[in-house]
Design a protein around this motif. Structure first.
Motif, mmCIF file in Angstrom:
data_model
loop_
_atom_site.group_PDB
_atom_site.id
_atom_site.type_symbol
_atom_site.label_atom_id
_atom_site.label_comp_id
_atom_site.label_asym_id
_atom_site.label_seq_id
_atom_site.Cartn_x
_atom_site.Cartn_y
_atom_site.Cartn_z
ATOM 1 N N GLY A 61 0.837 -1.368 0.047
ATOM 2 C CA GLY A 61 -0.138 0.065 -0.153
ATOM 3 C C GLY A 61 0.777 1.353 -0.104
ATOM 4 N N SER A 62 -0.115 2.366 -0.002
ATOM 5 C CA SER A 62 0.685 3.788 0.005
ATOM 6 C C SER A 62 1.057 4.004 1.277
ATOM 7 C CB SER A 62 -0.099 4.844 -0.419
ATOM 8 O OG SER A 62 -1.127 5.045 0.517
ATOM 9 N N ASN A 63 1.954 5.076 1.481
ATOM 10 C CA ASN A 63 2.648 5.601 2.722
ATOM 11 C C ASN A 63 1.521 5.825 3.718
ATOM 12 O OD1 ASN A 63 1.821 7.847 1.676
ATOM 13 N ND2 ASN A 63 3.449 9.211 1.736
ATOM 14 N N LEU A 64 0.262 6.317 3.290
ATOM 15 C CA LEU A 64 -0.930 6.404 4.233
ATOM 16 C C LEU A 64 -1.464 5.127 4.770
ATOM 17 C CD1 LEU A 64 -3.053 9.079 2.101
ATOM 18 C CD2 LEU A 64 -1.977 9.495 4.442
ATOM 19 N N GLU A 65 -1.219 3.923 3.775
ATOM 20 C CA GLU A 65 -1.782 2.624 4.437
ATOM 21 C C GLU A 65 -0.817 2.056 5.160
ATOM 22 O OE1 GLU A 65 -4.478 1.222 0.670
ATOM 23 O OE2 GLU A 65 -2.330 1.659 0.129
ATOM 24 N N LEU A 66 0.402 2.588 4.862
ATOM 25 C CA LEU A 66 1.410 1.927 5.965
ATOM 26 C C LEU A 66 1.329 2.496 7.139
ATOM 27 C CD1 LEU A 66 3.901 0.097 6.534
ATOM 28 C CD2 LEU A 66 5.272 1.820 5.449
ATOM 29 N N GLY A 67 1.050 4.074 7.587
ATOM 30 C CA GLY A 67 1.061 4.683 8.540
ATOM 31 C C GLY A 67 -0.176 3.941 9.492
ATOM 32 N N SER A 68 -1.295 3.826 8.530
ATOM 33 C CA SER A 68 -2.577 3.218 9.306
ATOM 34 C C SER A 68 -2.226 1.847 9.795
ATOM 35 C CB SER A 68 -3.613 3.176 8.074
ATOM 36 O OG SER A 68 -4.837 2.826 8.777
ATOM 37 N N ALA A 69 -1.609 0.952 9.028
ATOM 38 C CA ALA A 69 -1.470 -0.370 9.319
ATOM 39 C C ALA A 69 -0.553 -0.490 10.706
ATOM 40 C CB ALA A 69 -0.476 -0.977 8.351
ATOM 41 N N CYS A 70 0.130 0.634 10.933
ATOM 42 C CA CYS A 70 1.090 0.638 12.181
ATOM 43 C C CYS A 70 0.472 1.325 13.212
ATOM 44 C CB CYS A 70 2.400 1.687 11.923
ATOM 45 S SG CYS A 70 3.454 0.730 10.835
ATOM 46 N N GLY A 71 -0.989 1.851 12.945
ATOM 47 C CA GLY A 71 -1.804 2.433 14.168
ATOM 48 C C GLY A 71 -1.286 3.812 14.349
ATOM 49 N N LYS A 72 -0.943 4.599 13.283
ATOM 50 C CA LYS A 72 -0.217 6.030 13.214
ATOM 51 C C LYS A 72 -1.261 6.932 12.433
ATOM 52 C CE LYS A 72 3.077 4.908 15.835
ATOM 53 N NZ LYS A 72 2.905 5.020 17.172
ATOM 54 N N PRO A 73 -1.447 8.059 12.922
ATOM 55 C CA PRO A 73 -2.585 8.912 12.120
ATOM 56 C C PRO A 73 -1.925 9.655 10.961
ATOM 57 C CG PRO A 73 -2.140 9.819 14.288
ATOM 58 C CD PRO A 73 -1.407 8.513 14.254
ATOM 59 N N TYR A 74 -0.573 9.226 10.676
ATOM 60 C CA TYR A 74 -0.061 10.063 9.506
ATOM 61 C C TYR A 74 0.689 9.238 8.715
ATOM 62 C CZ TYR A 74 3.218 9.026 13.352
ATOM 63 O OH TYR A 74 4.102 8.245 14.286
ATOM 64 N N PRO A 75 0.987 9.618 7.411
ATOM 65 C CA PRO A 75 1.884 8.763 6.470
ATOM 66 C C PRO A 75 3.380 8.473 6.931
ATOM 67 C CG PRO A 75 1.746 10.964 5.557
ATOM 68 C CD PRO A 75 0.764 11.056 6.812
ATOM 69 N N ILE A 76 3.662 6.826 6.575
ATOM 70 C CA ILE A 76 4.788 6.590 6.694
ATOM 71 C C ILE A 76 5.397 5.762 5.798
ATOM 72 C CG2 ILE A 76 6.264 4.772 8.165
ATOM 73 C CD1 ILE A 76 4.263 5.274 10.155
ATOM 74 N N SER A 77 6.662 6.484 5.083
ATOM 75 C CA SER A 77 7.272 6.047 3.781
ATOM 76 C C SER A 77 7.935 4.846 4.008
ATOM 77 C CB SER A 77 7.923 7.221 2.979
ATOM 78 O OG SER A 77 7.303 8.119 2.700
ATOM 79 N N ALA A 78 8.961 4.933 5.214
ATOM 80 C CA ALA A 78 9.570 3.678 5.530
ATOM 81 C C ALA A 78 9.570 3.566 7.139
ATOM 82 C CB ALA A 78 11.000 3.895 5.013
ATOM 83 N N LEU A 79 10.001 2.583 7.394
ATOM 84 C CA LEU A 79 10.242 2.021 8.893
ATOM 85 C C LEU A 79 11.195 1.046 9.012
ATOM 86 C CD1 LEU A 79 8.614 -0.649 9.804
ATOM 87 C CD2 LEU A 79 6.736 0.664 9.351
ATOM 88 N N ALA A 80 11.891 1.076 10.169
ATOM 89 C CA ALA A 80 12.631 0.187 10.373
ATOM 90 C C ALA A 80 12.517 -0.634 11.712
ATOM 91 C CB ALA A 80 14.370 0.792 10.854
ATOM 92 N N VAL A 81 12.584 -1.926 11.663
ATOM 93 C CA VAL A 81 12.335 -2.887 12.733
ATOM 94 C C VAL A 81 13.570 -3.167 13.626
ATOM 95 C CG1 VAL A 81 11.175 -5.328 13.636
ATOM 96 C CG2 VAL A 81 10.287 -3.717 11.467
ATOM 97 N N ILE A 82 13.691 -2.592 14.849
ATOM 98 C CA ILE A 82 14.848 -2.742 15.584
ATOM 99 C C ILE A 82 14.550 -3.944 16.335
ATOM 100 C CG2 ILE A 82 16.099 -1.653 17.373
ATOM 101 C CD1 ILE A 82 16.037 0.013 14.697
#
Length: 92
Positions: A61-82
């Motif tokens: 999905g898009s960055n909006l959908e990624l943000g939503s999937a993470c439970g965040k109310p903002y777009p996320i282009s990339a994320l790192a799992v630590i």
């Protein structure tokens, strides 16, 4: 096959996940990231996939959908799992 969206939400809630392109790059540079997830419209998706030393998952999905999937109310282009926490995201 795991549900990426559900695994991301669990990882964000119980583990250590860094959100955003700058934080993702910093985590990769420091060797902290165990996995990277990029949105389909991430402007540096190809660069991250080519230069990353860890597994990179292309989120469908898009960055909006990624943000939503993470439970965040903002777009996320990339994320790192630590740290995946209680999530099974690293087996994706």
């Amino acid at each position: 096959m795991i549900d990426i969206a559900r695994a991301l939400k669990t990882a964000a809630a119980s583990g250590d996940v860094r959100f955003g392109l700058a934080e993702t790059k910093k985590s990769l540079k420091n060797g902290e990231a165990k996995m990277v997830v990029v949105a389909s419209n991430c402007p540096e998706k190809d660069e991250l996939q080519a230069t990353s030393s860890v597994k990179v998952i292309a989120f469908p999905g898009s960055n909006l959908e990624l943000g939503s999937a993470c439970g965040k109310p903002y777009p996320i282009s990339a994320l790192a799992v630590i740290s995946p926490g209680e999530s099974n995201i690293l087996s994706a």
